[in-house]
Write a protein that holds these residues in place. Structure first.
Motif, PDB file in Angstrom:
ATOM      1  N   CYS A 201       0.817  -1.206   0.000  1.00  0.00           N
ATOM      2  CA  CYS A 201       0.000   0.000   0.000  1.00  0.00           C
ATOM      3  C   CYS A 201       0.856   1.264   0.000  1.00  0.00           C
ATOM      4  O   CYS A 201       0.390   2.321  -0.400  1.00  0.00           O
ATOM      5  N   VAL A 202       2.119   1.178   0.401  1.00  0.00           N
ATOM      6  CA  VAL A 202       2.989   2.357   0.411  1.00  0.00           C
ATOM      7  C   VAL A 202       4.075   2.301  -0.657  1.00  0.00           C
ATOM      8  O   VAL A 202       4.704   3.312  -0.960  1.00  0.00           O
ATOM      9  N   LEU A 203       4.322   1.147  -1.244  1.00  0.00           N
ATOM     10  CA  LEU A 203       5.328   1.011  -2.295  1.00  0.00           C
ATOM     11  C   LEU A 203       4.813   0.072  -3.391  1.00  0.00           C
ATOM     12  O   LEU A 203       5.154  -1.097  -3.446  1.00  0.00           O
ATOM     13  N   PRO A 204       3.962   0.615  -4.289  1.00  0.00           N
ATOM     14  CA  PRO A 204       3.441  -0.232  -5.359  1.00  0.00           C
ATOM     15  C   PRO A 204       4.500  -0.498  -6.427  1.00  0.00           C
ATOM     16  O   PRO A 204       5.481   0.224  -6.551  1.00  0.00           O
ATOM     17  N   PHE A 205       4.287  -1.553  -7.167  1.00  0.00           N
ATOM     18  CA  PHE A 205       5.170  -1.881  -8.283  1.00  0.00           C
ATOM     19  C   PHE A 205       4.325  -2.324  -9.466  1.00  0.00           C
ATOM     20  O   PHE A 205       3.154  -2.652  -9.319  1.00  0.00           O
ATOM     21  N   ILE A 206       4.935  -2.303 -10.628  1.00  0.00           N
ATOM     22  CA  ILE A 206       4.258  -2.699 -11.849  1.00  0.00           C
ATOM     23  C   ILE A 206       4.886  -4.007 -12.305  1.00  0.00           C
ATOM     24  O   ILE A 206       6.103  -4.100 -12.440  1.00  0.00           O
ATOM     25  N   SER A 207       4.061  -5.010 -12.509  1.00  0.00           N
ATOM     26  CA  SER A 207       4.563  -6.318 -12.913  1.00  0.00           C
ATOM     27  C   SER A 207       3.905  -6.723 -14.219  1.00  0.00           C
ATOM     28  O   SER A 207       2.689  -6.709 -14.342  1.00  0.00           O
ATOM     29  N   LYS A 208       4.747  -7.053 -15.195  1.00  0.00           N
ATOM     30  CA  LYS A 208       4.243  -7.525 -16.485  1.00  0.00           C
ATOM     31  C   LYS A 208       5.060  -8.755 -16.834  1.00  0.00           C
ATOM     32  O   LYS A 208       6.218  -8.644 -17.205  1.00  0.00           O
ATOM     33  N   GLY A 209       4.469  -9.920 -16.648  1.00  0.00           N
ATOM     34  CA  GLY A 209       5.226 -11.157 -16.829  1.00  0.00           C
ATOM     35  C   GLY A 209       6.293 -11.250 -15.760  1.00  0.00           C
ATOM     36  O   GLY A 209       6.013 -11.153 -14.577  1.00  0.00           O
ATOM     37  N   HIS A 210       7.539 -11.429 -16.179  1.00  0.00           N
ATOM     38  CA  HIS A 210       8.648 -11.487 -15.231  1.00  0.00           C
ATOM     39  C   HIS A 210       9.286 -10.124 -15.008  1.00  0.00           C
ATOM     40  O   HIS A 210      10.185  -9.988 -14.187  1.00  0.00           O
ATOM     41  N   GLU A 211       8.833  -9.116 -15.747  1.00  0.00           N
ATOM     42  CA  GLU A 211       9.390  -7.770 -15.604  1.00  0.00           C
ATOM     43  C   GLU A 211       8.723  -7.054 -14.441  1.00  0.00           C
ATOM     44  O   GLU A 211       7.507  -7.054 -14.318  1.00  0.00           O
ATOM     45  N   VAL A 212       9.533  -6.430 -13.602  1.00  0.00           N
ATOM     46  CA  VAL A 212       9.024  -5.668 -12.472  1.00  0.00           C
ATOM     47  C   VAL A 212       9.625  -4.273 -12.552  1.00  0.00           C
ATOM     48  O   VAL A 212      10.832  -4.122 -12.749  1.00  0.00           O
ATOM     49  N   HIS A 213       8.756  -3.278 -12.424  1.00  0.00           N
ATOM     50  CA  HIS A 213       9.215  -1.898 -12.453  1.00  0.00           C
ATOM     51  C   HIS A 213       8.589  -1.113 -11.308  1.00  0.00           C
ATOM     52  O   HIS A 213       7.500  -1.438 -10.833  1.00  0.00           O
ATOM     53  N   TYR A 214       9.295  -0.091 -10.884  1.00  0.00           N
ATOM     54  CA  TYR A 214       8.799   0.863  -9.901  1.00  0.00           C
ATOM     55  C   TYR A 214       8.771   2.227 -10.570  1.00  0.00           C
ATOM     56  O   TYR A 214       9.666   2.560 -11.352  1.00  0.00           O
ATOM     57  N   LEU A 215       7.781   3.040 -10.264  1.00  0.00           N
ATOM     58  CA  LEU A 215       7.767   4.405 -10.756  1.00  0.00           C
ATOM     59  C   LEU A 215       8.626   5.252  -9.830  1.00  0.00           C
ATOM     60  O   LEU A 215       8.543   5.134  -8.597  1.00  0.00           O
ATOM     61  N   ALA A 216       9.438   6.132 -10.418  1.00  0.00           N
ATOM     62  CA  ALA A 216      10.330   6.984  -9.629  1.00  0.00           C
ATOM     63  C   ALA A 216       9.531   7.823  -8.626  1.00  0.00           C
ATOM     64  O   ALA A 216       9.953   8.019  -7.487  1.00  0.00           O
ATOM     65  N   GLY A 217       8.361   8.288  -9.043  1.00  0.00           N
ATOM     66  CA  GLY A 217       7.514   9.083  -8.149  1.00  0.00           C
ATOM     67  C   GLY A 217       7.036   8.285  -6.944  1.00  0.00           C
ATOM     68  O   GLY A 217       6.980   8.799  -5.817  1.00  0.00           O
ATOM     69  N   ASP A 218       6.692   7.010  -7.169  1.00  0.00           N
ATOM     70  CA  ASP A 218       6.259   6.153  -6.060  1.00  0.00           C
ATOM     71  C   ASP A 218       7.403   5.912  -5.075  1.00  0.00           C
ATOM     72  O   ASP A 218       7.196   5.902  -3.860  1.00  0.00           O
ATOM     73  N   LEU A 219       8.608   5.719  -5.606  1.00  0.00           N
ATOM     74  CA  LEU A 219       9.769   5.505  -4.730  1.00  0.00           C
ATOM     75  C   LEU A 219      10.084   6.754  -3.918  1.00  0.00           C
ATOM     76  O   LEU A 219      10.361   6.670  -2.721  1.00  0.00           O
ATOM     77  N   ALA A 220      10.044   7.922  -4.564  1.00  0.00           N
ATOM     78  CA  ALA A 220      10.311   9.177  -3.849  1.00  0.00           C
ATOM     79  C   ALA A 220       9.264   9.400  -2.763  1.00  0.00           C
ATOM     80  O   ALA A 220       9.600   9.765  -1.628  1.00  0.00           O
ATOM     81  N   THR A 221       8.007   9.159  -3.093  1.00  0.00           N
ATOM     82  CA  THR A 221       6.933   9.300  -2.103  1.00  0.00           C
ATOM     83  C   THR A 221       7.139   8.325  -0.945  1.00  0.00           C
ATOM     84  O   THR A 221       6.969   8.690   0.218  1.00  0.00           O
ATOM     85  N   PHE A 222       7.504   7.089  -1.266  1.00  0.00           N
ATOM     86  CA  PHE A 222       7.762   6.069  -0.250  1.00  0.00           C
ATOM     87  C   PHE A 222       8.849   6.539   0.722  1.00  0.00           C
ATOM     88  O   PHE A 222       8.683   6.448   1.934  1.00  0.00           O
ATOM     89  N   VAL A 223       9.943   7.059   0.200  1.00  0.00           N
ATOM     90  CA  VAL A 223      11.049   7.496   1.053  1.00  0.00           C
ATOM     91  C   VAL A 223      10.641   8.710   1.894  1.00  0.00           C
ATOM     92  O   VAL A 223      10.850   8.733   3.115  1.00  0.00           O
ATOM     93  N   LEU A 224      10.045   9.710   1.268  1.00  0.00           N
ATOM     94  CA  LEU A 224       9.675  10.925   2.008  1.00  0.00           C
ATOM     95  C   LEU A 224       8.605  10.652   3.063  1.00  0.00           C
ATOM     96  O   LEU A 224       8.720  11.112   4.206  1.00  0.00           O
ATOM     97  N   GLU A 225       7.581   9.891   2.702  1.00  0.00           N
ATOM     98  CA  GLU A 225       6.532   9.580   3.674  1.00  0.00           C
ATOM     99  C   GLU A 225       7.037   8.611   4.744  1.00  0.00           C
ATOM    100  O   GLU A 225       6.607   8.676   5.896  1.00  0.00           O
ATOM    101  N   GLY A 226       7.945   7.718   4.378  1.00  0.00           N
ATOM    102  CA  GLY A 226       8.547   6.816   5.357  1.00  0.00           C
ATOM    103  C   GLY A 226       9.363   7.577   6.393  1.00  0.00           C
ATOM    104  O   GLY A 226       9.326   7.274   7.583  1.00  0.00           O
ATOM    105  N   ARG A 227      10.101   8.582   5.937  1.00  0.00           N
ATOM    106  CA  ARG A 227      10.859   9.421   6.880  1.00  0.00           C
ATOM    107  C   ARG A 227       9.918  10.142   7.832  1.00  0.00           C
ATOM    108  O   ARG A 227      10.164  10.188   9.049  1.00  0.00           O
ATOM    109  N   SER A 228       8.832  10.691   7.294  1.00  0.00           N
ATOM    110  CA  SER A 228       7.846  11.377   8.144  1.00  0.00           C
ATOM    111  C   SER A 228       7.209  10.409   9.127  1.00  0.00           C
ATOM    112  O   SER A 228       6.989  10.741  10.296  1.00  0.00           O
TER     113      SER A 228
END
Length: 174
Positions: free
Chosen positions: A124-151
């Protein structure tokens, strides 16, 4: 009793499969098996076995989900990058990053990202995109995860009067 796809229906109760129960509880199937067999967590979730498969009453799964946990589950992991104030790399929020690129750019170990995905933790705080065996994270989701995690960790430290630090076993420093 009749089996429809992965659900068992009776007149008195509705049953869900082990994988459905794990998804409802946001746990890995293996963790759910441990809860079923290990009595260290108190009373295990009642289950039935039918045709080599395990089923749980939907009401029991919901009750277990609502049961207060003996151990406090945090919304964010205790990893080093969430306990420092280093500036984040600036990139287009819609940029898709592989697991290795995300680990390198945001100071989160590749192993941690892989484990969280396999255990379905922090989805719920760090979503990822999975297509077959490929996994990707959006840079915006990662930045939000880090900033909100720090808070989150700053607020928890103030709220509980505990100076939270990264978990001793958490990999590398960021």
């Amino acid at each position: 009793m009749r089996i429809v796809k992965e659900q068992v229906n009776t007149r008195t109760a509705e049953y869900v499969s082990e994988s459905q129960a794990a998804a409802m509880l946001q746990l890995a199937v293996g963790t759910l098996r441990n809860l079923r067999t290990v009595k260290s967590n108190g009373k295990p979730i009642p289950h039935i076995k039918q045709g080599g498969k395990v089923f749980y009453k939907r009401d029991d799964v919901i009750a277990y989900k609502d049961k207060p946990k003996a151990r406090l589950e945090h919304e964010y992991p205790r990893i080093p990058v969430l306990f420092n104030d280093n500036p984040l790399t600036v990139s287009d929020p819609s940029t898709k990053l592989t697991t290795a690129e995300a680990a390198l750019a945001y100071g989160i170990s590749k192993a941690s990202l892989q484990i969280w995905r396999s255990k379905r933790q922090f989805l719920c705080v760090l979503p990822f995109i999975s297509k077959g065996h490929e996994v990707h994270y959006l840079a915006g989701d990662l930045a939000t995860f880090v900033l909100e995690g720090r808070s989150y960790w700053k607020a928890r430290s103030l709220e509980l009067g505990i100076n939270f630090q990264p978990h001793p076993r958490s990999g590398r420093a960021a």
